[in-house]
Design an enzyme around this catalytic site. Structure first.
Site, short mmCIF file in Angstrom:
data_model
loop_
_atom_site.label_atom_id
_atom_site.label_comp_id
_atom_site.label_asym_id
_atom_site.label_seq_id
_atom_site.Cartn_x
_atom_site.Cartn_y
_atom_site.Cartn_z
N ILE A 53 0.96 -1.19 -0.01
CA ILE A 53 0.02 0.05 -0.25
C ILE A 53 0.89 1.34 0.13
O ILE A 53 1.56 1.41 1.03
CB ILE A 53 -1.15 0.06 1.40
CG1 ILE A 53 -1.86 -1.09 1.11
CG2 ILE A 53 -1.85 1.37 1.32
CD1 ILE A 53 -2.82 -1.28 0.05
N HIS A 134 -13.41 4.86 12.64
CA HIS A 134 -13.95 6.13 12.69
C HIS A 134 -13.58 7.24 12.06
O HIS A 134 -12.40 7.38 11.88
CB HIS A 134 -14.52 6.28 14.30
CG HIS A 134 -13.38 6.99 14.97
ND1 HIS A 134 -13.04 8.19 14.98
CD2 HIS A 134 -12.18 6.61 15.72
CE1 HIS A 134 -12.07 8.56 15.99
NE2 HIS A 134 -11.63 7.58 16.31
N ASP A 146 -5.91 10.38 14.79
CA ASP A 146 -7.15 10.07 15.57
C ASP A 146 -8.60 10.54 15.12
O ASP A 146 -9.00 11.53 15.45
CB ASP A 146 -7.11 10.39 17.20
CG ASP A 146 -8.25 9.63 17.72
OD1 ASP A 146 -9.19 8.69 17.28
OD2 ASP A 146 -8.57 9.92 18.99
N GLU A 180 -18.01 8.20 16.75
CA GLU A 180 -17.18 7.49 17.78
C GLU A 180 -16.68 8.15 18.90
O GLU A 180 -16.63 7.67 20.21
CB GLU A 180 -15.96 6.92 16.98
CG GLU A 180 -15.36 5.73 17.68
CD GLU A 180 -14.01 6.22 18.72
OE1 GLU A 180 -13.28 5.49 19.50
OE2 GLU A 180 -13.82 7.54 18.54
N ASP A 209 -7.98 2.27 14.34
CA ASP A 209 -8.17 3.22 15.30
C ASP A 209 -6.84 3.91 15.58
O ASP A 209 -6.43 3.44 16.72
CB ASP A 209 -9.31 3.15 16.42
CG ASP A 209 -9.57 4.65 16.75
OD1 ASP A 209 -9.00 5.57 16.47
OD2 ASP A 209 -10.39 4.61 17.67
N HIS A 296 -6.26 14.02 20.80
CA HIS A 296 -7.50 14.88 21.19
C HIS A 296 -7.29 16.30 21.61
O HIS A 296 -7.88 17.19 22.05
CB HIS A 296 -8.20 14.33 22.47
CG HIS A 296 -8.97 13.03 22.40
ND1 HIS A 296 -9.76 12.47 23.10
CD2 HIS A 296 -9.17 12.19 21.09
CE1 HIS A 296 -10.65 11.53 22.61
NE2 HIS A 296 -10.09 11.30 21.49
#
Length: 447
Positions: A53, A134, A146, A180, A209, A296
């Site tokens: 890939i 997600h 993320d 999610e 994830d 996050h």
């Protein structure tokens, strides 16, 4: 990947030969019917070696997701314009590649959410191999690791399937989940929307994830021994020793599938846990620092990616997809306890049981106990199947449904970790509808 609390998310080029792929496929799956061709007869089958890939392609998708976030208030969160633009981008790529796509809507926090499901034509639709990730970010950042990373990794793998004209024996399905970050809302909605018959057709769900963490680890999901071994052995082939993931327990989109009795696997490169000295010695990077210091946060941008980890993880995704969809295999390896005696199932009558006595085990049963079932029956929709533990605890494996197909030949996964392993386990089967016949052919427990 959601915050730790309620429930919850993780490859280099394969040096294995096509023959090795066939050998591994023959050791991992369950019998599948011949696939209807999804491309010209000369196209390669799933037994062919998985392609490399191109990490540049994966990064190109991440660049697009970054641009989308930048143009939409800095994020791609549920209910925000950046998320809808992200799903539209992925859908357009898949539509152009020949997939059958479906945009599934749900509502959460007063906003419309979207899941994207993409099916590759062909393959035995009673045996589905599914990969998912997600697509949403938190509101505080663009969410490129993320979980743009997992979303881009499975997108490029799906496009590689199209480029190869793959004709797998099993049916291939990909999913991109919304909301999610609010507690796997999108994936829960999808799993709950499936009939029990459709759930039973999903042989394997693989979750990805966070696969490009800047201070990366190489973690495999530990819930299914065969899937764990599939990834572990692939990495060993390129000189990387993996560890089993504990940080992501119950915190990503594999959880709803696992709760529904579907076997799950996946890969993870780490979030806000701290890399140890031993892990840094094994994988490189910086000890004493998080795997992803921008987890996050607003700095989770396209600069927050380790290209080497992203490359290896993406190649491993392709390897798993090519291998698992290739054809028939035996159940996962492990200690097996089996009963092969036939037990007739009364038509629309009382439940019958078949017993297996487990001995020589220590402690409780595993959290991913494999229950292999082979029931010959003219109408499986009328069957209710339970696993009864030695202490009387009952685990529902299958409810009755409108599924008119014959036979139940599959492997269920149950969390039996609260039950002592040793003792007499029973498979309980009841036919709750008239005018059909059948019997328990055999069943087994794999520890």
């Amino acid at each position: 990947m959601t915050e730790r609390a309620p429930r919850r998310s993780r490859l280099r080029r394969s040096a294995l030969s096509a023959a090795a792929v066939v050998t591994l496929a023959a050791a991992l799956l369950t019998p599948a019917a011949a696939a209807a061709p999804a491309a010209p007869v000369a196209a390669p089958s799933a037994a062919a070696a998985a392609p490399d890939i191109p990490v540049a392609n994966v990064k190109a998708h991440l660049a697009q997701l970054q641009s989308i976030a930048t143009a939409n208030g800095g994020n791609r969160a549920h209910g925000r314009t950046g998320y809808k633009a992200s799903i539209d981008y992925v859908k357009a790529k898949l539509d152009a590649a020949g997939y059958t796509t479906a945009l599934k809507t749900f509502s959460y926090n007063g906003s419309t959410g979207y899941n994207l499901i993409a099916d590759w034509p062909g393959g035995d639709t009673s045996h589905v191999v599914m990969a998912g990730a997600h697509l949403d970010s938190v509101t505080g950042g663009p969410g490129i690791n993320d979980n743009g990373s997992g979303s881009a990794g499975i997108l490029e793998t799906a496009l590689a399937v199209s480029r190869a004209g793959l004709t797998p024996s099993k049916h291939l399905r990909f999913g991109w989940w919304g909301a999610e970050e609010y507690g796997m809302i999108g994936s829960k909605n999808y799993v709950n929307s499936l009939s029990s018959a459709d759930r039973s057709k999903i042989d394997t769900y693989l979750n990805f994830d966070m696969i490009g963490s800047p201070n990366p680890g190489y973690f495999t999901y530990r819930y299914d021994s065969a899937l764990d071994a599939l990834f572990r052995d692939w990495f060993a082939g390129i000189g990387i020793s993996t560890e089993q993931d504990f940080e992501g327990d119950g915190r990503s989109d594999h959880a709803p599938f696992q709760d529904a009795g579907i076997r799950v696997g996946g890969l993870f490169s780490g979030a806000d846990y701290t890399k140890t000295s031993a892990q840094a010695a094994k994988w490189g990077g910086t000890a004493g620092q998080p795997f992803d210091r921008c987890y996050h946060s607003s700095c989770d941008t396209s600069a927050n990616i380790n290209d080497t980890a992203l490359d290896r993880m993406s190649d491993a995704i392709a390897y798993a997809i090519w291998t698992l969809s290739a054809g028939s295999t035996t159940p996962p390896t492990g200690t097996v306890f089996e009963n092969t005696a036939d037990v007739q199932i009364p038509d629309n009558g009382a439940a019958v049981t078949s017993a297996v006595t487990v001995t020589g085990r220590t402690g409780n049963a595993p959290s991913a106990l494999q229950v292999g079932v082979d029931i010959k029956h003219s109408y499986r929709g009328d069957l209710v199947i339970d696993l009864v533990a030695p202490n009387g605890t009952s685990f529902r494996l299958k409810a009755s449904s409108s599924d008119s197909a014959p036979n139940v030949q599959t492997t269920y996964t149950v969390n039996a970790s609260a039950v002592a392993a040793n003792g007499t386990w029973k498979l309980k089967v009841q036919d709750v509808g008239p005018q059909d016949t059948g019997y328990i052919d055999s069943w087994k427990l794999t520890f």
